[in-house]
Design an enzyme around this catalytic site. Structure first.
Site, mmCIF file in Angstrom:
data_model
loop_
_atom_site.group_PDB
_atom_site.id
_atom_site.type_symbol
_atom_site.label_atom_id
_atom_site.label_comp_id
_atom_site.label_asym_id
_atom_site.label_seq_id
_atom_site.Cartn_x
_atom_site.Cartn_y
_atom_site.Cartn_z
ATOM 1 N N THR A 151 6.322 -3.904 7.677
ATOM 2 C CA THR A 151 6.508 -5.222 8.038
ATOM 3 C C THR A 151 8.482 -4.749 8.495
ATOM 4 O OG1 THR A 151 7.913 -7.123 7.218
ATOM 5 C CG2 THR A 151 7.397 -5.417 6.219
ATOM 6 N N TYR A 175 10.360 -7.570 -0.596
ATOM 7 C CA TYR A 175 9.157 -7.887 -0.094
ATOM 8 C C TYR A 175 9.450 -6.910 0.793
ATOM 9 C CZ TYR A 175 6.463 -8.866 4.493
ATOM 10 O OH TYR A 175 6.066 -8.813 5.429
#
Length: 364
Positions: A151, A175
């Site tokens: 990501t 995250y």
């Protein structure tokens, strides 16, 4: 009769599981062998598109999914589907044996940034600890190639924009850290054990299969275009805009939106590159290199749907940077990647098409 799901076989020892002979099909242009691929999270949003891309291109493919956010209907009937967790090493060994797995595309994981801030340990468990178990099982099973769903959150708040792969990696939420830790594990394990890998750092994935075979189906999804399409089809009262005081032209967050089918194609090309050069690993951004603000996206949804969606201005969410836009130079130089759907209106159109079909599926 419902979708048939493969079950775990726990009757025998690990050593007793036989490895079948692989039947490999040469690729005409450069003799790439289409080896069997295991897709983790293959019943979920991005994973199901990768499954379709692999299947459409003639790759043998199998899926493992625990259905926490995935759906069996997203996986074609002729694709072996195993229900289970990626940390279940006995089940993984069974799949490797039954399917002759030589490559893994790893999509399974948790992805909601604010949720990761509220529940960091759950994210480190699901995204990092379980990825470690999967990597170890892959090493023990002789898997040669590993593609990881990473990501742009690994960059945190970037110092410059657009963002290249060499930009500092300074996540600002659990995250992003959970994914960056997995990237590091892959680098270390690859150096020690000889497999190669590709970490694909996604920017904002949106849209749906142009043939409406799959799309984003999870209830309570937080992706902007998904939420806007739900509002456009009457499933929500409107769209919340989180933050209007960012240092951006209109004060709302700016993101680089990439069509999910273009992203799935990038995975296939990355796999071919890993097979073609087994001594080389890759880290590549996946984005188009153009950013749109939240308000610009909502304006585009209004134009596509010919209606005005209600907007409610809310405070910023925890862990959201002001702008994330990709520099796609490396992926374009490394892979023969030619995006087919790099148009915001087209991304929205396909997402809306799926949203309408999903309503029909849930009525059946």
């Amino acid at each position: 009769m419902g979708r048939q799901i493969c079950t775990a076989n726990r009757s025998g020892s690990r050593e007793a599981l036989p490895w079948p002979d692989l039947v490999l099909t040469p690729r005409a242009m450069n003799d790439i062998q289409k080896v069997p691929v295991l897709v983790t999270g293959g019943a979920g949003y991005i994973g199901s598109h990768a499954v379709l891309a692999l299947r459409d291109a003639g790759w043998p493919v199998a899926v493992i999914d625990n259905f926490s956010t995935g759906f069996a209907f997203a996986v074609p009937e002729d694709v072996p589907l195993y229900e289970g967790d990626i940390s279940d090493t006995i089940l993984l060994e069974q799949i490797f044996a039954e399917q002759g797995i030589s490559a893994i595309m790893h999509f399974a994981g948790s992805i909601v940034v604010p949720d990761s801030v509220e529940n960091p340990l759950a994210y480190y468990d699901n995204n990092t600890v379980k990825s470690r178990a999967l990597i170890e099982a892959a090493v023990e099973g002789g898997v040669e190639h590993f593609i990881f769903s990473s990501t742009a959150a690994t960059y945190g708040t970037p110092e410059t924009s657009p963002i290249s792969e060499d930009s500092p990696r300074q996540p600002i939420n659990p995250y992003g850290w959970s994914k960056l830790m997995t990237e590091q594990m892959l680098a270390d394990a690859s150096a020690a054990h000889g497999f190669n890998y590709c970490a694909l750092r996604y920017f904002n994935v949106a849209g749906a299969d142009p043939q409406a075979r799959t799309g984003q189906s999870t209830a309570g999804a937080t992706h902007l275009i998904k939420v806007a399409c739900e509002a456009a089809t009457g499933k929500r009262d409107g769209v919340a805009v989180f933050g209007t005081d960012y240092d951006t032209p209109d004060g709302t967050g700016v993101r680089d939106y990439i069509h999910v089918s273009d992203l799935a194609n990038a995975h296939l090309l990355a796999l071919e590159a890993l097979i073609d050069q087994p001594g080389r690993s890759l880290t590549l951004n996946c984005g188009y290199g153009r950013g749109f603000s939240v308000l610009e996206v909502l304006d585009a949804v209004d134009r596509v749907t010919n209606q005005t969606i209600s907007r409610k201005m809310e405070p910023r969410r925890a862990g959201d940077p002001a702008e994330l836009v990709s520099d796609p130079a490396r992926i374009r130089a490394t892979l023969p990647w030619q995006p087919q759907y790099a148009d915001l209106g087209q991304i929205i159109t396909h997402a809306l098409q799926w949203e309408r079909k999903l309503a029909e599926l849930r009525e059946e």
